[in-house]
Design an enzyme around this catalytic site. Structure first.
Site, PDB file in Angstrom:
ATOM      1  CE  LYS A  22      -1.823   1.606   3.993  1.00 41.71           C
ATOM      2  NZ  LYS A  22      -1.636   3.022   4.331  1.00 41.71           N
ATOM      3  CG  ASN A  23       2.086   2.811   3.579  1.00 38.86           C
ATOM      4  OD1 ASN A  23       0.950   3.218   3.271  1.00 38.86           O
ATOM      5  ND2 ASN A  23       2.404   2.486   4.812  1.00 38.86           N
ATOM      6  CB  CYS A 121      -4.891   6.069  10.349  1.00 41.06           C
ATOM      7  SG  CYS A 121      -5.533   4.679   9.418  1.00 41.06           S
ATOM      8  NE  ARG A 126      -0.366  10.077  10.282  1.00 35.10           N
ATOM      9  CZ  ARG A 126      -0.749   9.106   9.436  1.00 35.10           C
ATOM     10  NH1 ARG A 126      -2.015   8.751   9.384  1.00 35.10           N
ATOM     11  NH2 ARG A 126       0.119   8.507   8.661  1.00 35.10           N
ATOM     12  CG  ASP A 309       2.321   0.916   9.424  1.00 31.78           C
ATOM     13  OD1 ASP A 309       2.066   1.766  10.299  1.00 31.78           O
ATOM     14  OD2 ASP A 309       2.719   1.207   8.288  1.00 31.78           O
ATOM     15  NE  ARG A 401      -7.433   4.701   4.472  1.00 36.49           N
ATOM     16  CZ  ARG A 401      -6.612   5.307   5.302  1.00 36.49           C
ATOM     17  NH1 ARG A 401      -7.005   5.621   6.503  1.00 36.49           N
ATOM     18  NH2 ARG A 401      -5.380   5.610   4.927  1.00 36.49           N
TER      19      ARG A 401
HETATM   20  C1  EPZ Z   1       4.024   6.503   6.775  1.00 37.11           C
HETATM   21  O1  EPZ Z   1       3.389   7.607   7.385  1.00 37.11           O
HETATM   22  C2  EPZ Z   1       2.954   5.464   6.545  1.00 37.11           C
HETATM   23  N1  EPZ Z   1       1.923   6.055   5.698  1.00 37.11           N
HETATM   24  C3  EPZ Z   1       2.369   5.005   7.875  1.00 37.11           C
HETATM   25  O2  EPZ Z   1       1.500   3.915   7.583  1.00 37.11           O
HETATM   26  C4  EPZ Z   1       3.479   4.482   8.789  1.00 37.11           C
HETATM   27  O3  EPZ Z   1       2.943   4.220  10.075  1.00 37.11           O
HETATM   28  C5  EPZ Z   1       4.584   5.538   8.910  1.00 37.11           C
HETATM   29  O4  EPZ Z   1       5.057   5.944   7.599  1.00 37.11           O
HETATM   30  C6  EPZ Z   1       5.788   5.035   9.702  1.00 37.11           C
HETATM   31  O5  EPZ Z   1       6.319   3.904   9.086  1.00 37.11           O
HETATM   32  C7  EPZ Z   1       2.115   6.145   4.386  1.00 37.11           C
HETATM   33  O6  EPZ Z   1       3.136   5.740   3.845  1.00 37.11           O
HETATM   34  C8  EPZ Z   1       1.010   6.720   3.583  1.00 37.11           C
HETATM   35  P1  EPZ Z   1       6.412   9.452   9.031  1.00 37.11           P
HETATM   36  P2  EPZ Z   1       4.125   9.004   7.431  1.00 37.11           P
HETATM   37  O7  EPZ Z   1       6.496  10.781   8.340  1.00 37.11           O
HETATM   38  O8  EPZ Z   1       5.019   9.134   6.259  1.00 37.11           O
HETATM   39  C9  EPZ Z   1       7.019  12.449  12.755  1.00 37.11           C
HETATM   40  C10 EPZ Z   1      -0.416   2.577   7.828  1.00 37.11           C
HETATM   41  O9  EPZ Z   1      -1.061   2.021   8.758  1.00 37.11           O
HETATM   42  N2  EPZ Z   1       7.014  13.513  11.738  1.00 37.11           N
HETATM   43  O10 EPZ Z   1       7.481   8.462   8.792  1.00 37.11           O
HETATM   44  O11 EPZ Z   1       3.088  10.054   7.617  1.00 37.11           O
HETATM   45  C11 EPZ Z   1       5.650  11.806  12.923  1.00 37.11           C
HETATM   46  O12 EPZ Z   1       4.851  12.526  13.823  1.00 37.11           O
HETATM   47  C12 EPZ Z   1       0.134   3.964   7.984  1.00 37.11           C
HETATM   48  O13 EPZ Z   1      -0.224   2.038   6.723  1.00 37.11           O
HETATM   49  C13 EPZ Z   1       7.309  14.807  12.092  1.00 37.11           C
HETATM   50  O14 EPZ Z   1       7.553  15.114  13.269  1.00 37.11           O
HETATM   51  O15 EPZ Z   1       4.999   8.819   8.737  1.00 37.11           O
HETATM   52  C14 EPZ Z   1       6.014  10.423  13.413  1.00 37.11           C
HETATM   53  O16 EPZ Z   1       6.240  10.466  14.807  1.00 37.11           O
HETATM   54  C15 EPZ Z   1      -0.288   4.712   9.177  1.00 37.11           C
HETATM   55  N3  EPZ Z   1       7.306  15.766  11.114  1.00 37.11           N
HETATM   56  C16 EPZ Z   1       7.356  10.132  12.723  1.00 37.11           C
HETATM   57  O17 EPZ Z   1       7.862  11.411  12.302  1.00 37.11           O
HETATM   58  C17 EPZ Z   1       7.053  15.470   9.801  1.00 37.11           C
HETATM   59  O18 EPZ Z   1       7.085  16.392   8.967  1.00 37.11           O
HETATM   60  C18 EPZ Z   1       7.278   9.218  11.510  1.00 37.11           C
HETATM   61  O19 EPZ Z   1       6.303   9.723  10.592  1.00 37.11           O
HETATM   62  C19 EPZ Z   1       6.765  14.152   9.456  1.00 37.11           C
HETATM   63  C20 EPZ Z   1       6.749  13.185  10.435  1.00 37.11           C
END
Ligand code: EPZ
Length: 421
Positions: A22-23, A121, A126, A309, A401
């Site tokens: 998916k991702n 989600c 986020r 995840d 989803r």
């Molecule tokens: C991706 O989300 C995935 N979603 C998520 O999958 C997954 O949980 C996550 O990566 C971590 O592996 C998609 O790919 C669409 P991050 P993403 O930016 O990219 C912080 C699922 O169930 N952060 O790696 O949004 C954030 O708060 C989903 O399939 C900042 O502080 O996650 C978090 O603590 C849910 N500032 C950490 O980094 C930013 O600008 C990691 O978030 C961005 C993120």
């Protein structure tokens, strides 16, 4: 609202084929807009997030053709010739977190982007500050107004960007924006997830020059244009992990096909510690579980750590273990919402901040429960499969989803699952 009705207590047995990731799909689909020619993406999962993205691309004027092979694998052909940047369909972007990739793509392609702040989600705050920091470093002017991110840059120029947190989304978005920028961009402290590598492979096949994906330093030398290409999306390791955990929780024997075993190392290690017998053969992992699982401690981390995840389904397995397990969620601040629902099924779990203390119980019992997010829904499905009696799970659209043909795949493994719309 759709619901699943699961009569549990049957060990899962047989073979299940995992779909595309998916991702990865939701990153490569918008990347097709960067190309001048037609892109064909194979091994796409048949899930709602992909359908929503296909709608978004169609709404932007692309010609999108979807075909499903007999194996169930989807192929999408995207011809961006009719692409018009003015027609971003605002309503659908709210349904999908990965709509934020349109920012990087539209900035690169058109020099401006207006995209609503993304949905997705509800698993805590986020932020997207690292995405915006990256765009600004590349020379964009970015403001947030009326719930929209508005970014403009007459020309993007390569830059060095150090991410303050390891963010999958920011790494991907900056890669997308930098692909057509003038000069070289270096992303340091980049995410190393396999779907970052998958996107780099698509971009390079289309003519980009991305090096280092899969390490924490990615170098992107901007090119003037991309061609279309054919690319196959990598298998979904979270779907694979979910079926393996379900097999373990029901004390079954399941062959999970079409996986890249290396991507599952952290999950396999923990399932092994919990007492599962796991064999690898080519792109197949076989999991057998005899008896009650053992308690293990799990901490979620960026790749190659244990994936957040898969954390929610894993708590279900550990809730049936002999002894006390401690699960620490270090990525998302609010990813234990499934625990309240699991309590209705007889689990004994105490959540303190980002830690869940799980006292294993001998059995779970079916109950009416509600999915609160995608992986919480998957966790409830695992619990229902392992529980005695009937469980009714509402909010199953959230599971649609990210998981394809759940009913068909589970019933193919000997489960007793029905669906009501
Ligand atoms: C991706 O989300 C995935 N979603 C998520 O999958 C997954 O949980 C996550 O990566 C971590 O592996 C998609 O790919 C669409 P991050 P993403 O930016 O990219 C912080 C699922 O169930 N952060 O790696 O949004 C954030 O708060 C989903 O399939 C900042 O502080 O996650 C978090 O603590 C849910 N500032 C950490 O980094 C930013 O600008 C990691 O978030 C961005 C993120």
């Amino acid at each position: 609202m759709a619901k699943l009705i699961i009569r549990g207590g049957r060990p899962l047995r047989g073979r299940v084929r995992v779909g595309g990731r998916k991702n990865s799909a939701v990153a490569v689909l918008p990347a097709t807009l960067l190309a001048d020619g037609v892109s064909t993406l194979e091994n796409l999962p048949s899930i709602d997030d992909v359908r929503v993205y296909a709608d978004i691309l169609g709404g932007l004027g692309c010609d999108v053709q979807i075909a499903t092979a007999a194996s169930g694998n989807g192929t999408i052909t995207v011809n961006p010739a009719g692409f018009s940047p003015l027609a971003v369909p605002h309503d659908v972007t709210k349904r999908l977190r990965a709509s934020y990739y349109l920012l990087g793509v539209l900035l690169a392609r058109c020099g401006r982007a207006e995209v609503p702040l993304p949905g997705g989600c509800d698993i805590g705050l986020r932020p997207i500050d690292q995405h915006l920091k990256g765009f600004r470093a590349l020379g964009a002017d970015v403001v947030i107004e009326h719930g929209m991110v508005r970014a403009t840059a007459p020309a993007l120029a390569g830059a060095s960007i150090y991410l303050d947190v390891v963010s999958v989304g920011a790494t991907i978005n900056i890669m997308l924006a930098a692909t057509l920028a003038e000069g070289t961009t270096v992303i340091e402290n980049a995410a190393k997830e396999p779907h970052v590598v998958d996107l780099a492979n698509y971009l390079n096949a289309a003519g980009a020059r991305v090096q280092g994906a899969g390490t924490d330093v990615i170098r992107i030398r901007g090119v003037e244009r991309l061609n279309g290409c054919t690319h196959s999306i990598i298998p979904d390791e979270i779907e694979a992990a979910t079926y393996m955990i379900a097999a373990a929780a029901t004390r079954g024997d399941v062959l999970v096909e079409n996986v890249i075993p290396k991507h599952l190392d952290p999950v396999v290690a923990k399932l092994h510690e919990a007492g599962a017998d796991i064999e690898e053969e080519g792109d197949v992992l076989r999991l057998k579980m005899n008896g009650r699982p053992r308690a293990v401690n799990v901490k979620t981390l960026p790749y190659p750590g244990f994936p957040t995840d898969a954390q929610q389904p894993m708590t279900v397995l550990l809730s049936l273990a002999e002894g006390t397990s401690i699960v620490t969620e270090s990525i998302w601040e609010s990813r234990f919402k499934h625990v309240d629902e699991l309590k209705r099924m007889g689990t004994s779990i105490r959540v303190e901040g980002r830690t869940a203390i799980i006292e294993g119980v001998e059995r779970l019992t079916g109950a009416p429960v509600r999915a609160t997010d995608l992986r919480a829904g998957a966790a409830l499905v695992v619990a229902a499969l392992a529980a005695e009696g009937e469980t009714e799970i509402t909010g199953i659209e959230l599971v649609d989803r990210g998981y394809e043909r759940v009913l068909e795949k589970l019933n193919g493994l000997g489960a007793d699952v029905a669906r009501e719309e």
